[in-house]
Design a protein around this motif. Structure first.
Motif, PDB file in Angstrom:
ATOM      1  N   SER A   1      -6.795 -11.322  -6.668  1.00  0.00           N
ATOM      2  CA  SER A   1      -5.647 -10.844  -5.893  1.00  0.00           C
ATOM      3  C   SER A   1      -5.414  -9.349  -6.107  1.00  0.00           C
ATOM      4  N   ALA A   2      -5.774  -8.835  -7.295  1.00  0.00           N
ATOM      5  CA  ALA A   2      -5.612  -7.400  -7.562  1.00  0.00           C
ATOM      6  C   ALA A   2      -6.453  -6.563  -6.598  1.00  0.00           C
TER       7      ALA A   2
ATOM      8  N   PHE B   1      -7.332  -7.492  -3.511  1.00  0.00           N
ATOM      9  CA  PHE B   1      -6.659  -7.554  -2.211  1.00  0.00           C
ATOM     10  C   PHE B   1      -5.460  -6.612  -2.183  1.00  0.00           C
ATOM     11  N   ARG B   2      -4.682  -6.619  -3.262  1.00  0.00           N
ATOM     12  CA  ARG B   2      -3.465  -5.836  -3.307  1.00  0.00           C
ATOM     13  C   ARG B   2      -3.754  -4.335  -3.355  1.00  0.00           C
ATOM     14  N   ALA B   3      -4.827  -3.968  -4.028  1.00  0.00           N
ATOM     15  CA  ALA B   3      -5.147  -2.545  -4.178  1.00  0.00           C
ATOM     16  C   ALA B   3      -5.659  -1.931  -2.884  1.00  0.00           C
ATOM     17  N   LYS B   4      -6.152  -2.760  -1.990  1.00  0.00           N
ATOM     18  CA  LYS B   4      -6.700  -2.254  -0.737  1.00  0.00           C
ATOM     19  C   LYS B   4      -5.578  -1.925   0.240  1.00  0.00           C
ATOM     20  N   SER B   5      -5.485  -0.671   0.638  1.00  0.00           N
ATOM     21  CA  SER B   5      -4.476  -0.241   1.605  1.00  0.00           C
ATOM     22  C   SER B   5      -5.158   0.067   2.939  1.00  0.00           C
ATOM     23  N   TYR B   6      -4.689  -0.566   3.991  1.00  0.00           N
ATOM     24  CA  TYR B   6      -5.283  -0.371   5.315  1.00  0.00           C
ATOM     25  C   TYR B   6      -4.481   0.604   6.172  1.00  0.00           C
ATOM     26  N   VAL B   7      -3.233   0.862   5.811  1.00  0.00           N
ATOM     27  CA  VAL B   7      -2.357   1.697   6.627  1.00  0.00           C
ATOM     28  C   VAL B   7      -2.939   3.098   6.758  1.00  0.00           C
ATOM     29  N   GLY B   8      -3.069   3.568   7.990  1.00  0.00           N
ATOM     30  CA  GLY B   8      -3.571   4.912   8.233  1.00  0.00           C
ATOM     31  C   GLY B   8      -5.076   5.039   8.229  1.00  0.00           C
ATOM     32  N   THR B   9      -5.800   3.948   8.022  1.00  0.00           N
ATOM     33  CA  THR B   9      -7.257   4.006   7.996  1.00  0.00           C
ATOM     34  C   THR B   9      -7.827   3.846   9.397  1.00  0.00           C
ATOM     35  N   ARG B  10      -9.125   4.081   9.506  1.00  0.00           N
ATOM     36  CA  ARG B  10      -9.806   3.870  10.778  1.00  0.00           C
ATOM     37  C   ARG B  10      -9.726   2.407  11.208  1.00  0.00           C
ATOM     38  N   GLU B  11      -9.843   1.504  10.233  1.00  0.00           N
ATOM     39  CA  GLU B  11      -9.792   0.075  10.562  1.00  0.00           C
ATOM     40  C   GLU B  11      -8.430  -0.316  11.113  1.00  0.00           C
ATOM     41  N   SER B  12      -7.360   0.223  10.535  1.00  0.00           N
ATOM     42  CA  SER B  12      -6.028  -0.128  11.033  1.00  0.00           C
ATOM     43  C   SER B  12      -5.815   0.419  12.439  1.00  0.00           C
ATOM     44  N   PHE B  13      -6.345   1.603  12.714  1.00  0.00           N
ATOM     45  CA  PHE B  13      -6.226   2.187  14.052  1.00  0.00           C
ATOM     46  C   PHE B  13      -6.907   1.293  15.081  1.00  0.00           C
ATOM     47  N   VAL B  14      -8.123   0.839  14.775  1.00  0.00           N
ATOM     48  CA  VAL B  14      -8.846  -0.050  15.689  1.00  0.00           C
ATOM     49  C   VAL B  14      -8.148  -1.401  15.795  1.00  0.00           C
ATOM     50  N   ALA B  15      -7.658  -1.915  14.661  1.00  0.00           N
ATOM     51  CA  ALA B  15      -6.992  -3.223  14.659  1.00  0.00           C
ATOM     52  C   ALA B  15      -5.713  -3.194  15.485  1.00  0.00           C
ATOM     53  N   LEU B  16      -4.930  -2.111  15.396  1.00  0.00           N
ATOM     54  CA  LEU B  16      -3.708  -2.010  16.186  1.00  0.00           C
ATOM     55  C   LEU B  16      -4.035  -1.901  17.674  1.00  0.00           C
ATOM     56  N   GLY B  17      -5.125  -1.213  18.012  1.00  0.00           N
ATOM     57  CA  GLY B  17      -5.565  -1.181  19.398  1.00  0.00           C
ATOM     58  C   GLY B  17      -5.990  -2.568  19.878  1.00  0.00           C
TER      59      GLY B  17
ATOM     60  N   VAL C   1      -0.156 -14.742  -0.051  1.00  0.00           N
ATOM     61  CA  VAL C   1      -0.624 -15.264  -1.340  1.00  0.00           C
ATOM     62  C   VAL C   1      -1.580 -14.291  -2.009  1.00  0.00           C
ATOM     63  N   PHE C   2      -2.554 -13.777  -1.258  1.00  0.00           N
ATOM     64  CA  PHE C   2      -3.579 -12.938  -1.865  1.00  0.00           C
ATOM     65  C   PHE C   2      -3.131 -11.498  -2.082  1.00  0.00           C
ATOM     66  N   ARG C   3      -2.071 -11.066  -1.425  1.00  0.00           N
ATOM     67  CA  ARG C   3      -1.591  -9.694  -1.604  1.00  0.00           C
ATOM     68  C   ARG C   3      -0.456  -9.599  -2.622  1.00  0.00           C
ATOM     69  N   ARG C   4      -0.073 -10.721  -3.221  1.00  0.00           N
ATOM     70  CA  ARG C   4       1.038 -10.686  -4.160  1.00  0.00           C
ATOM     71  C   ARG C   4       0.610  -9.998  -5.457  1.00  0.00           C
ATOM     72  N   ASP C   5       1.588  -9.559  -6.254  1.00  0.00           N
ATOM     73  CA  ASP C   5       1.317  -8.984  -7.567  1.00  0.00           C
ATOM     74  C   ASP C   5       0.799 -10.067  -8.489  1.00  0.00           C
TER      75      ASP C   5
ATOM     76  N   VAL D   1     -12.737  -5.060   0.394  1.00  0.00           N
ATOM     77  CA  VAL D   1     -12.113  -6.047   1.274  1.00  0.00           C
ATOM     78  C   VAL D   1     -11.852  -5.380   2.625  1.00  0.00           C
ATOM     79  N   SER D   2     -12.893  -5.349   3.446  1.00  0.00           N
ATOM     80  CA  SER D   2     -12.753  -4.759   4.774  1.00  0.00           C
ATOM     81  C   SER D   2     -11.758  -5.572   5.599  1.00  0.00           C
ATOM     82  N   LEU D   3     -10.990  -4.893   6.450  1.00  0.00           N
ATOM     83  CA  LEU D   3      -9.973  -5.559   7.256  1.00  0.00           C
ATOM     84  C   LEU D   3     -10.594  -6.601   8.181  1.00  0.00           C
ATOM     85  N   PHE D   4     -11.674  -6.234   8.857  1.00  0.00           N
ATOM     86  CA  PHE D   4     -12.264  -7.167   9.819  1.00  0.00           C
ATOM     87  C   PHE D   4     -13.045  -8.273   9.116  1.00  0.00           C
TER      88      PHE D   4
END
Length: 384
Positions: free
Chosen positions: A61-62, A64-80, A173-177, A320-323
């Motif tokens: 879980s650590a 998963f939690r450490a991976k930040s997607y906000v502002g990344t290329r993957e998040s941009f494509v995912a929001l589209g 569950v997987f993003r919890r502390d 842990v890639s978003l896709f």
């Protein structure tokens, strides 16, 4: 519990075992039906024994939690991607009758191009996890979660409701502390909401249970009507699997139609398939393989499904890639739902996985603006 959730086979073995157990509780099985239940149970347990020895586990879980997607290329494509899905959800509601409002029977009517629109709007279950992972904007996050949960209710699609709730629960569950306990209250609330929605929509779609003629047990008959809906569908898949195995019925048409786009309908309703109750045509992921190749085909499909699940878990490494996570959420869900309906070995599922791989490749081609900003900041502030 966390260690169990990191085991790839848990998403297949536990649902199959629970479903078979509920089948034994809910039905007085006719002679010869027990063999089919035991085939499912023994194969699923054997898969888990192999999986425990094989050693592959989901990331901690650590990670998963450490991976930040906000502002990344993957998040941009995912929001589209999310915006594209929402557009087709709007088309679905504006161009065709809304089953929950107009007529519950219209949920199954796919004429006039609705089937093609639904291929896209059906992916609405990805909106809640994308909202949770890809934006800090509270309004946008809530909007994505709202649309992902409300749209399938409007079109009376219980499967998509479950998929959205399941994906949301796993992300939480997987993003919890790692030092906090599992969010049992939130997960339990999602489970209760899913069960309630399932029962209510089941009544809207299929009417009362008075028309169902199956050999129900005393345990089933003593349960409240809402619980009976859940027990009926939880056990109907293994029951029909066992029934058709006992009757030695074979028909490869269903598997062909499932695997080949536009080959034909995969619906069992209105066909000559000898179900014990024609209005309860719930199958399982393994039923088409049973009908096409017999018991060995069913066992092969269970092993193949586990292999696909292992592949989705392995893709979560090293990062842990978003896709890759969306693919894992999808594969875990179809494993959980395998006792109820074919969803893994379908061309639409293959299309979703291919689309995620394509979107991941597209994200890699875009400039990584967040990294550029970080590098530029350090260049201007050497002391940082």
């Amino acid at each position: 519990m966390t260690h169990l959730l990191r085991l790839p086979s848990a998403y297949l073995t536990l649902p199959v075992s629970i479903s078979c157990g509920l089948t034994l509780l809910s039905y007085d099985l006719p002679s010869g039906y027990l063999e089919g239940i035991m085939l499912l149970l023994i194969t699923s347990l054997a898969i888990m024994v192999f999986d425990v020895a094989a050693g592959l586990r989901l990331p901690e879980s650590a990670r998963f939690r450490a991976k930040s997607y906000v502002g990344t290329r993957e998040s941009f494509v995912a929001l589209g991607f999310a915006a594209f899905i929402i557009l087709f959800c709007i088309f679905d509601l504006l161009l065709f009758p809304i089953p929950l409002i107009d007529a519950p029977a219209s949920y199954a009517k796919m004429e006039g191009g609705r089937e093609h629109v639904r291929h896209i709007s059906d992916m609405c279950w990805v909106l809640p996890p994308i909202g949770l992972l890809c934006t800090r904007n509270k309004w946008l996050r809530n909007a994505l979660m709202f649309i992902g949960l409300v749209f399938p209710i409007l079109v009376i699609d219980r499967n998509r409701v479950f998929a959205a709730l399941f994906a949301t629960a796993l992300v939480l569950v997987f993003r919890r502390d790692e030092h906090t306990p599992l969010p049992w209250k939130t997960v339990s609330l999602l489970a209760i909401a899913g069960g309630t929605i399932f029962s209510v929509l089941g009544i809207l779609r299929s009417g009362t249970l008075d028309t169902v003629t199956l050999p129900f047990s005393d345990f089933y008959r003593a349960a409240p009507v809402g619980v009976r809906w859940l027990l009926l569908y939880a056990g109907a898949g293994p029951y029909n699997f066992a029934a058709l195995l006992a009757k030695h019925y074979s028909n490869s048409t269903f598997l062909i139609n499932q695997l080949v786009p536009l080959a034909g309908s995969i619906a069992t309703a209105g066909t000559d398939i000898p179900l014990d109750a024609s209005n309860i045509n719930v199958g399982s992921e393994f039923l088409p393989f049973l009908l096409a190749f017999g018991p060995y085909g069913a066992v092969f499909s269970m092993v193949a499904l586990y292999a696909m699940q292992r592949w989705s878990v392995r893709r979560l490494y090293p990062q842990v890639s978003l896709f890759a996570l969306l693919i894992f959420l999808r594969m875990s869900y179809v494993c959980v739902m395998s006792p109820f309906a074919p969803q893994a070995f379908t061309w639409t599922n293959a299309g979703f996985i291919a689309l995620c791989l394509l979107l991941q490749a597209l994200a890699l081609l875009l400039p990584n603006r967040r990294v550029d900003v970080v590098v530029g900041t350090h260049a201007q502030n050497p002391s940082s």
